[in-house]
Motif scaffolding. Structure first.
Motif, mmCIF file in Angstrom:
data_model
loop_
_atom_site.group_PDB
_atom_site.id
_atom_site.type_symbol
_atom_site.label_atom_id
_atom_site.label_comp_id
_atom_site.label_asym_id
_atom_site.label_seq_id
_atom_site.Cartn_x
_atom_site.Cartn_y
_atom_site.Cartn_z
ATOM 1 N N LEU A 22 15.938 27.122 18.411
ATOM 2 C CA LEU A 22 15.036 27.779 17.483
ATOM 3 C C LEU A 22 13.634 27.288 17.802
ATOM 4 N N ASP A 32 26.807 24.489 18.679
ATOM 5 C CA ASP A 32 27.640 25.414 17.910
ATOM 6 C C ASP A 32 28.076 24.821 16.566
ATOM 7 N N LEU A 38 25.156 24.917 9.319
ATOM 8 C CA LEU A 38 24.000 25.576 8.709
ATOM 9 C C LEU A 38 24.410 26.895 8.068
ATOM 10 N N GLY A 39 25.232 27.665 8.769
ATOM 11 C CA GLY A 39 25.713 28.940 8.222
ATOM 12 C C GLY A 39 26.548 28.734 6.969
ATOM 13 N N ASP A 52 26.423 22.566 14.761
ATOM 14 C CA ASP A 52 25.254 22.548 13.875
ATOM 15 C C ASP A 52 25.011 23.928 13.269
ATOM 16 N N TRP A 53 25.118 24.966 14.094
ATOM 17 C CA TRP A 53 24.920 26.337 13.589
ATOM 18 C C TRP A 53 25.985 26.690 12.556
ATOM 19 N N LEU A 81 20.147 23.299 18.377
ATOM 20 C CA LEU A 81 21.366 23.147 17.594
ATOM 21 C C LEU A 81 22.556 23.541 18.460
#
Length: 116
Positions: free
Chosen positions: A2, A21, A27-28, A23-24, A19
């Motif tokens: 990002l 996978d 976050l999601g 971390d994403w 980030l």
């Protein structure tokens, strides 16, 4: 990855956040777990509350007739529930056509004036 680019004041900003996978996914999941309130419904209640609060602040000074700034601020803070809201009400009263502010030595005197 990002990337955020822009300025903060006059300073240029170029920020890269990497980030993986996992971390994403976290976050999601965090974004889905946080409910988002409807923007259309939110403003209705505070406006009524502010109108009631303003009316109560005026009634407080109207009933007393005259109060020192410190006494009035103390009562407004109690009425509003916190110091910053009390100060906002005090400033609003100061600029009201029904309030006369005069020098009372160490603190100003706030006097309610009935409209003609």
């Amino acid at each position: 990855m990002l990337r955020i680019r822009g300025t903060v004041g006059d300073l240029p900003v170029d920020l890269t956040i990497e980030l993986d996978d996992g971390d994403w996914a976290r976050l999601g999941a965090q974004l889905q777990a946080t409910p988002v309130a409807s923007a259309a419904a939110a403003p209705a209640a505070p406006v009524k509350h502010n109108d009631d609060l303003w009316q109560n602040a005026q009634d407080l000074l109207r009933t007393a007739g005259q109060l020192s700034g410190l006494e009035l601020l103390d009562q407004l803070e109690g009425l509003a529930g916190d110091a910053s809201a009390g100060k906002r009400l005090l400033v609003r009263l100061r600029h009201s056509a029904n309030v006369k502010v005069s020098s009372g030595g160490d603190t100003p005197l706030y006097t309610w004036i009935e409209p003609l």
